[in-house]
Design an enzyme around this catalytic site. Structure first.
Site, short mmCIF file in Angstrom:
data_model
loop_
_atom_site.label_atom_id
_atom_site.label_comp_id
_atom_site.label_asym_id
_atom_site.label_seq_id
_atom_site.Cartn_x
_atom_site.Cartn_y
_atom_site.Cartn_z
N CYS A 10 25.24 18.40 -31.23
CA CYS A 10 24.31 17.48 -30.56
C CYS A 10 24.96 16.15 -30.14
CB CYS A 10 23.11 17.20 -31.46
SG CYS A 10 22.13 18.68 -31.81
N ASN B 16 14.62 19.79 -28.71
CA ASN B 16 16.02 19.43 -28.89
C ASN B 16 16.88 20.35 -28.03
OD1 ASN B 16 18.63 18.97 -29.75
ND2 ASN B 16 18.19 19.11 -31.93
N HIS C 7 19.52 10.72 -29.26
CA HIS C 7 19.44 12.18 -29.24
C HIS C 7 18.04 12.58 -29.70
CE1 HIS C 7 20.08 16.34 -30.01
NE2 HIS C 7 20.05 16.20 -31.32
#
Length: 332
Positions: A116, A286, A256
């Protein structure tokens, strides 16, 4: 001679058409909309459907839009870095598939994998090629097809992830705009808590690994949550302190999009109010490497030249980091 910095001169994004709602997930695993929203902030996510559709099919439309928005001919692109955890295949690099498809015949490209945190790491890397004076146009892509590695019988992961991504153009700037500082970290001791068990060279695919469902993302949610809250907040605070920035100086936090509670904890640690936090996790979930460019793309109309942005991410392995950049243009 004025110092050269790498400025973002354009941003684009792409999200697949198919919307996977919490209501539909209720038919797949034991969960419900209220439970998902209260713990993650996610209401829906996008899924790339169809045969022979990989991450490149998310990145290509984003890059084409970026070239159009920045009035850039494909032949002018020097380099394309693709941050992804879900490449189309082990090789060739997804970046090379993208450059071929968009006509960037003079660009070299490669993939960067930092889970990520991938887009942040790729942005920092691409910036160095600009700062060196060697290249004039660098495209940084962050994109993932997480639905390819999500176990839709595991409610701890399938509620979280979606598909999507975006791209930015980096060009030289001598006015003080662009990427100004970064704090990037990694710690392989975190590998057991967020990883894929099989599919790499250590444990290649076999009938047994497939049957054991070892080719999906695995995470220990509570451990990851604790590490993410602390480390995203720490590096964001550090990059602010290094650059003498107060919360009032920060126009936007670009976090994020892993979990709304992690985002809120990071903002609180920085002293940044919710009005200054980019948030679209409710729509996309996500998307791993894709979350930050998707945020920049959606919020671009609200960005103003000179805005101070703090980008922050945390990913599996563990990887984490924060970038301070000064926005280089007003909305078109």
């Amino acid at each position: 001679m004025s110092k050269i910095t790498a400025a973002i001169t354009g941003v684009s994004g792409y999200a697949p058409e198919y919307v996977l709602t919490n209501k539909e997930l209720e038919t797949l695993v034991e969960t419900n909309d209220e439970w998902i929203v209260s713990r993650t902030g996610i209401k829906e996510r996008r899924i790339l459907k169809g045969e022979n559709q990989g991450t490149s099919q998310i990145a290509i439309p984003a890059v084409k839009e970026l070239l159009k928005k920045t009035n850039t001919r494909p032949e002018e692109v020097d380099l394309l870095i693709c941050a992804t955890t879900t490449p189309d295949m082990v090789f060739p690099a997804t970046a090379n598939l993208i450059t071929a498809e968009v006509g960037a015949v003079n660009a070299f490209g490669y993939d960067l994998q930092a889970a990520c945190s991938g887009f942040l790491f790729a942005l920092a890397t691409g910036s160095k090629f600009i700062e060196s004076g060697q290249y004039k146009k660098v495209i940084v892509v962050g994109a993932d097809k997480m639905s390819a590695i999500v176990d839709y019988t595991d409610r701890t992961t399938c509620i979280i992830f979606g598909d999507g991504g975006g791209a930015v153009m980096l060009e030289p700037n001598t006015e003080g705009y662009g990427v100004l500082d970064q704090v990037l970290k990694s710690d392989g001791a975190g590998a057991p808590y967020l990883h894929m068990k099989a599919g790499g060279s250590r444990k290649p695919a076999t009938m047994e690994t497939v049957a054991a469902r070892e080719h999906f993302a695995y995470q220990e949610g509570q451990t990851v949550f604790k590490f993410a809250v602390k480390n995203m907040a720490d590096v964001s605070a550090e990059v602010m302190e290094r650059n003498n920035l107060t919360s009032e100086d920060v126009a936007w936090l670009v976090p994020h999009q892993a979990n709304k509670r992690i985002i809120e904890a990071t903002a609180n640690r920085m002293g940044v109010s919710s009005e200054k936090v980019m948030l679209n996790i409710q729509k996309y979930g996500n998307t791993t490497s894709g979350t930050i460019p998707l945020c920049l793309w959606e919020y671009e109309p609200q960005l103003k030249k000179g805005d101070n942005l703090i980008l922050a991410a945390f990913g599996g392995g563990f990887t984490w980091g924060s970038i301070y950049l000064k926005w280089a243009y007003d909305p078109k």
